[in-house]
Structure formats: structure tokens, C-alpha cells
Design a protein around this motif. Structure first.
Motif, PDB file in Angstrom:
ATOM      1  N   UNK A 135       0.795  -1.226   0.000  1.00  0.00           N
ATOM      2  CA  UNK A 135       0.000   0.000   0.000  1.00  0.00           C
ATOM      3  C   UNK A 135       0.824   1.271   0.000  1.00  0.00           C
ATOM      4  N   UNK A 136       2.103   1.187  -0.381  1.00  0.00           N
ATOM      5  CA  UNK A 136       2.964   2.364  -0.350  1.00  0.00           C
ATOM      6  C   UNK A 136       3.988   2.302  -1.474  1.00  0.00           C
ATOM      7  N   UNK A 137       4.116   3.403  -2.208  1.00  0.00           N
ATOM      8  CA  UNK A 137       5.152   3.535  -3.223  1.00  0.00           C
ATOM      9  C   UNK A 137       5.632   4.977  -3.231  1.00  0.00           C
ATOM     10  N   UNK A 138       6.932   5.151  -3.071  1.00  0.00           N
ATOM     11  CA  UNK A 138       7.563   6.474  -3.148  1.00  0.00           C
ATOM     12  C   UNK A 138       8.622   6.396  -4.238  1.00  0.00           C
ATOM     13  N   UNK A 139       8.580   7.322  -5.185  1.00  0.00           N
ATOM     14  CA  UNK A 139       9.532   7.328  -6.295  1.00  0.00           C
ATOM     15  C   UNK A 139      10.098   8.733  -6.451  1.00  0.00           C
ATOM     16  N   UNK A 140      11.414   8.811  -6.599  1.00  0.00           N
ATOM     17  CA  UNK A 140      12.069  10.089  -6.837  1.00  0.00           C
ATOM     18  C   UNK A 140      12.980   9.959  -8.057  1.00  0.00           C
ATOM     19  N   UNK A 141      13.103  11.045  -8.797  1.00  0.00           N
ATOM     20  CA  UNK A 141      13.953  11.047  -9.984  1.00  0.00           C
ATOM     21  C   UNK A 141      15.092  12.040  -9.789  1.00  0.00           C
ATOM     22  N   UNK A 142      16.231  11.790 -10.434  1.00  0.00           N
ATOM     23  CA  UNK A 142      17.358  12.711 -10.313  1.00  0.00           C
ATOM     24  C   UNK A 142      16.998  14.099 -10.860  1.00  0.00           C
ATOM     25  N   UNK A 143      17.523  15.121 -10.233  1.00  0.00           N
ATOM     26  CA  UNK A 143      17.251  16.495 -10.667  1.00  0.00           C
ATOM     27  C   UNK A 143      18.174  16.935 -11.803  1.00  0.00           C
ATOM     28  N   UNK A 144      19.282  16.235 -11.993  1.00  0.00           N
ATOM     29  CA  UNK A 144      20.297  16.666 -12.952  1.00  0.00           C
ATOM     30  C   UNK A 144      20.315  15.835 -14.238  1.00  0.00           C
ATOM     31  N   UNK A 145      19.163  15.657 -14.843  1.00  0.00           N
ATOM     32  CA  UNK A 145      19.073  14.867 -16.072  1.00  0.00           C
ATOM     33  C   UNK A 145      19.426  15.713 -17.285  1.00  0.00           C
ATOM     34  N   UNK A 146      19.933  15.051 -18.335  1.00  0.00           N
ATOM     35  CA  UNK A 146      20.207  15.754 -19.583  1.00  0.00           C
ATOM     36  C   UNK A 146      18.882  16.117 -20.252  1.00  0.00           C
TER      37      UNK A 146
END
Length: 109
Positions: A62-73
Motif C-alpha cells: 500500500x505504499x510507493x515512493x519514487x524520486x527522480x534525479x534532478x540533474x538529467x540531460x
């Protein structure tokens, strides 16, 4: 109820999202919960396999946390943004149809 929160960076892109809870739409064969789970995991898989970007995530029942890098091309950032906006739009549409079971919120980082 499923609660999805998308957090936006200063440039407007989605930096991370959290999905919590269970829909409770049905005791068995809960199509709302299954829809949210399927599209969320499909988007994460697409970010990694199609955009070539590794996401950070935490997952439990019942839980999903996703983060993406801030420094993408530029190209990576566009692909990731398109996929995350697709997820956000899908969940908003689901919330319109099943408002008692899904809610979507957006905030700034």
C-alpha cells in the motif's frame, strides 16, 4: 482510499511522487487498486528501461515512493517528464471516475 501526491520542482517538472493506501473498491478483484498499481509500476519500468534513468524508490504494501534525479540531460528529462505527466493525468482521470476511492494532490518541493 488511495492517495497520490506529486511534488513539483521549481521548473514545474515532477520530482517525486508518493502513492499510499488501498482503494477498497471491492473485496476481491479491485479494479481501481489494480489500475493504480499496474500503471505506477509500468511508468517506473519505462523510466528505467526506455529513458535509461534510474529512479530511487521505496515500496511496501500500500505504499510507493519514487524520486527522480534532478540533474538529467535534456533528452532524459523530457522522457521522464512525459512519463510522469502521463501517470499524473491517468490518476487524475481515475480520481474523477472513482472519487470515493482515489485522490490526487500536487505540491511544490
Amino acid at each position: 482510499m488511495i492517495s497520490a501526491e506529486f511534488s513539483r520542482r521549481t521548473d514545474g517538472s515532477i520530482g517525486h511522487f508518493t502513492i499510499r493506501g488501498h482503494a477498497g473498491y471491492a473485496d476481491e478483484n479491485d479494479i481501481v487498486c489494480a489500475s493504480v498499481s499496474a500503471v505506477s509500476f509500468a511508468i517506473c519500468e519505462a523510466i528505467e528501461k526506455l529513458a535509461g534513468v534510474t529512479v530511487g524508490y521505496e515500496q511496501s504494501d500500500g505504499y510507493l515512493y519514487v524520486t527522480t534525479p534532478a540533474d538529467l540531460s535534456g533528452g532524459e528529462a523530457e522522457k521522464v517528464a512525459l512519463l510522469l505527466e502521463t501517470l499524473c493525468l491517468f490518476l487524475k482521470d481515475l480520481a474523477q471516475k472513482y472519487g470515493d476511492y482515489v485522490k490526487v494532490m500536487e505540491s511544490d518541493e
